[in-house]
Design a protein around this motif. Structure first.
Motif, PDB file in Angstrom:
ATOM      1  N   HIS A  38       0.823  -1.216   0.000  1.00 10.72           N
ATOM      2  CA  HIS A  38       0.000   0.000   0.000  1.00 10.72           C
ATOM      3  C   HIS A  38       0.856   1.265   0.000  1.00 10.72           C
ATOM      4  O   HIS A  38       0.422   2.308   0.489  1.00 10.72           O
ATOM      5  CB  HIS A  38      -0.920   0.002   1.222  1.00 10.72           C
ATOM      6  CG  HIS A  38      -1.940  -1.097   1.212  1.00 10.72           C
ATOM      7  ND1 HIS A  38      -3.177  -0.967   0.622  1.00 10.72           N
ATOM      8  CD2 HIS A  38      -1.883  -2.361   1.706  1.00 10.72           C
ATOM      9  CE1 HIS A  38      -3.863  -2.099   0.762  1.00 10.72           C
ATOM     10  NE2 HIS A  38      -3.091  -2.959   1.403  1.00 10.72           N
ATOM     11  N   GLU A  39       2.042   1.171  -0.559  1.00 16.97           N
ATOM     12  CA  GLU A  39       2.967   2.297  -0.560  1.00 16.97           C
ATOM     13  C   GLU A  39       2.296   3.555  -1.131  1.00 16.97           C
ATOM     14  O   GLU A  39       1.633   3.513  -2.171  1.00 16.97           O
ATOM     15  CB  GLU A  39       4.202   1.962  -1.397  1.00 16.97           C
ATOM     16  CG  GLU A  39       5.268   3.038  -1.384  1.00 16.97           C
ATOM     17  CD  GLU A  39       6.502   2.612  -2.154  1.00 16.97           C
ATOM     18  OE1 GLU A  39       7.482   3.379  -2.160  1.00 16.97           O
ATOM     19  OE2 GLU A  39       6.487   1.515  -2.764  1.00 16.97           O
ATOM     20  N   GLY A  40       2.437   4.658  -0.398  1.00 23.00           N
ATOM     21  CA  GLY A  40       1.859   5.924  -0.833  1.00 23.00           C
ATOM     22  C   GLY A  40       0.453   6.167  -0.356  1.00 23.00           C
ATOM     23  O   GLY A  40      -0.081   7.270  -0.513  1.00 23.00           O
ATOM     24  N   ASP A  41      -0.176   5.162   0.243  1.00 29.87           N
ATOM     25  CA  ASP A  41      -1.547   5.289   0.729  1.00 29.87           C
ATOM     26  C   ASP A  41      -1.542   6.018   2.068  1.00 29.87           C
ATOM     27  O   ASP A  41      -0.814   5.644   2.993  1.00 29.87           O
ATOM     28  CB  ASP A  41      -2.159   3.893   0.894  1.00 29.87           C
ATOM     29  CG  ASP A  41      -3.674   3.940   1.114  1.00 29.87           C
ATOM     30  OD1 ASP A  41      -4.172   4.959   1.634  1.00 29.87           O
ATOM     31  OD2 ASP A  41      -4.341   2.948   0.773  1.00 29.87           O
ATOM     32  N   ALA A  42      -2.356   7.063   2.176  1.00 33.01           N
ATOM     33  CA  ALA A  42      -2.427   7.836   3.421  1.00 33.01           C
ATOM     34  C   ALA A  42      -2.905   6.984   4.590  1.00 33.01           C
ATOM     35  O   ALA A  42      -2.635   7.309   5.757  1.00 33.01           O
ATOM     36  CB  ALA A  42      -3.353   9.035   3.229  1.00 33.01           C
ATOM     37  N   LEU A  43      -3.612   5.887   4.300  1.00 38.39           N
ATOM     38  CA  LEU A  43      -4.112   5.025   5.368  1.00 38.39           C
ATOM     39  C   LEU A  43      -2.983   4.259   6.064  1.00 38.39           C
ATOM     40  O   LEU A  43      -3.218   3.593   7.075  1.00 38.39           O
ATOM     41  CB  LEU A  43      -5.141   4.038   4.815  1.00 38.39           C
ATOM     42  CG  LEU A  43      -6.442   4.655   4.293  1.00 38.39           C
ATOM     43  CD1 LEU A  43      -7.392   3.548   3.795  1.00 38.39           C
ATOM     44  CD2 LEU A  43      -7.131   5.485   5.370  1.00 38.39           C
ATOM     45  N   LEU A  44      -1.776   4.357   5.541  1.00 38.36           N
ATOM     46  CA  LEU A  44      -0.629   3.732   6.200  1.00 38.36           C
ATOM     47  C   LEU A  44      -0.101   4.577   7.351  1.00 38.36           C
ATOM     48  O   LEU A  44       0.595   4.064   8.235  1.00 38.36           O
ATOM     49  CB  LEU A  44       0.512   3.504   5.205  1.00 38.36           C
ATOM     50  CG  LEU A  44       0.407   2.303   4.271  1.00 38.36           C
ATOM     51  CD1 LEU A  44       1.566   2.327   3.290  1.00 38.36           C
ATOM     52  CD2 LEU A  44       0.433   0.996   5.076  1.00 38.36           C
ATOM     53  N   LEU A  45      -0.397   5.874   7.355  1.00 41.17           N
ATOM     54  CA  LEU A  45       0.207   6.782   8.315  1.00 41.17           C
ATOM     55  C   LEU A  45      -0.020   6.376   9.771  1.00 41.17           C
ATOM     56  O   LEU A  45       0.927   6.376  10.569  1.00 41.17           O
ATOM     57  CB  LEU A  45      -0.282   8.214   8.068  1.00 41.17           C
ATOM     58  CG  LEU A  45       0.195   8.848   6.755  1.00 41.17           C
ATOM     59  CD1 LEU A  45      -0.387  10.251   6.591  1.00 41.17           C
ATOM     60  CD2 LEU A  45       1.720   8.908   6.717  1.00 41.17           C
ATOM     61  N   PRO A  46      -1.252   6.014  10.185  1.00 38.57           N
ATOM     62  CA  PRO A  46      -1.438   5.611  11.585  1.00 38.57           C
ATOM     63  C   PRO A  46      -0.605   4.390  11.966  1.00 38.57           C
ATOM     64  O   PRO A  46      -0.154   4.278  13.113  1.00 38.57           O
ATOM     65  CB  PRO A  46      -2.943   5.307  11.661  1.00 38.57           C
ATOM     66  CG  PRO A  46      -3.548   6.114  10.562  1.00 38.57           C
ATOM     67  CD  PRO A  46      -2.545   6.069   9.458  1.00 38.57           C
ATOM     68  N   ILE A  47      -0.392   3.482  11.008  1.00 37.43           N
ATOM     69  CA  ILE A  47       0.413   2.293  11.289  1.00 37.43           C
ATOM     70  C   ILE A  47       1.880   2.658  11.392  1.00 37.43           C
ATOM     71  O   ILE A  47       2.601   2.187  12.280  1.00 37.43           O
ATOM     72  CB  ILE A  47       0.186   1.231  10.193  1.00 37.43           C
ATOM     73  CG1 ILE A  47      -1.271   0.753  10.216  1.00 37.43           C
ATOM     74  CG2 ILE A  47       1.134   0.057  10.360  1.00 37.43           C
ATOM     75  CD1 ILE A  47      -1.633  -0.174   9.077  1.00 37.43           C
ATOM     76  N   MET A  48       2.340   3.527  10.506  1.00 29.51           N
ATOM     77  CA  MET A  48       3.742   3.927  10.529  1.00 29.51           C
ATOM     78  C   MET A  48       4.079   4.708  11.796  1.00 29.51           C
ATOM     79  O   MET A  48       5.213   4.662  12.281  1.00 29.51           O
ATOM     80  CB  MET A  48       4.071   4.734   9.281  1.00 29.51           C
ATOM     81  CG  MET A  48       3.949   3.923   7.993  1.00 29.51           C
ATOM     82  SD  MET A  48       4.135   4.901   6.485  1.00 29.51           S
ATOM     83  CE  MET A  48       5.844   5.377   6.605  1.00 29.51           C
TER      84      MET A  48
END
Length: 214
Positions: A38-48
């Motif tokens: 999901h690289e580039g997906d804003a939905l990754l931010l909380p996980i990162m």
């Protein structure tokens, strides 16, 4: 031998997008493939933002699913996402850009699990009686001595050539430290106002060709 248990400190080492682990409900998961997918997906931010951390507070311990609450505006159940909605969490309402069939969400997908989080990490001292070298080692209380030996191999590649002892007694390599009666003197140390981690029990390694090993 694959490592079964990890300490929180070991999980914390994997705290980048290129190497991202989290722990929750006693499990340790490597979410690096999810980040790549999901690289580039804003939905990754909380996980990162929680890379390398324990996120058990996001989950219901009984169901293993994300915590839910009743939205006061809609009166519908919603997932509890304190850092914002993340990958595989559905939106609060109908969306044309949301694929409803995402398969198994990552927190229920065993493919991401790499091991278990130790409920009680502890420190020991491993002393090589042949060379007098001493190594402090944080281990998992659930591990057998053989598994601890695997951890120690990075410091001594010949560790298999030694007999492991505590207070003069050979350790059963198939049992845990507690099962081998290797305890910390917590009560005594507390009375002396000393922290147990500062004075961990000692494991003595006797080289198998040493005639004094007894």
């Amino acid at each position: 031998m694959d490592q079964r248990y990890f300490t929180p400190a070991e999980v914390a080492e994997h705290n980048t997008a290129a190497d991202l682990w989290v722990s929750f409900l006693g499990k340790v998961c490597d979410l690096t493939p999810l980040v790549t997918q999901h690289e580039g997906d804003a939905l990754l931010l909380p996980i990162m933002e929680v890379a390398g951390q324990d996120i058990s507070g996001w989950f219901d311990a009984e169901t293993g699913d994300l915590l839910r609450y009743v939205d006061p505006k809609t009166n519908y159940y919603r997932y509890y996402t304190p850092r914002g909605r993340f990958v595989h969490v559905p939106p609060s309402g109908p969306r044309s850009d949301w694929a409803t069939d995402v398969g198994k969400p990552w927190w229920k997908d065993d493919r991401y699990q790499v091991g278990l989080l130790s409920a009680e990490p502890r420190w020991i001292r491993v002393i090589n009686t042949l060379t007098s070298q001493e190594q402090r080692l944080q281990v998992c209380s659930e591990e057998t001595v053989t598994e601890i030996l695997q951890r120690y191999l990075r410091y001594n590649s010949h560790a298999l050539s030694y007999t492991w002892k505590h207070e003069g007694v050979n350790l059963d390599m198939s049992k845990t430290l507690y099962e081998n009666n290797v305890f910390t003197n917590d009560t005594e140390l507390q009375q002396l106002q000393l922290h147990p981690d500062q004075f961990p029990p000692a494991i003595l390694l006797h080289f198998n060709d040493d005639l004094t090993k007894g």
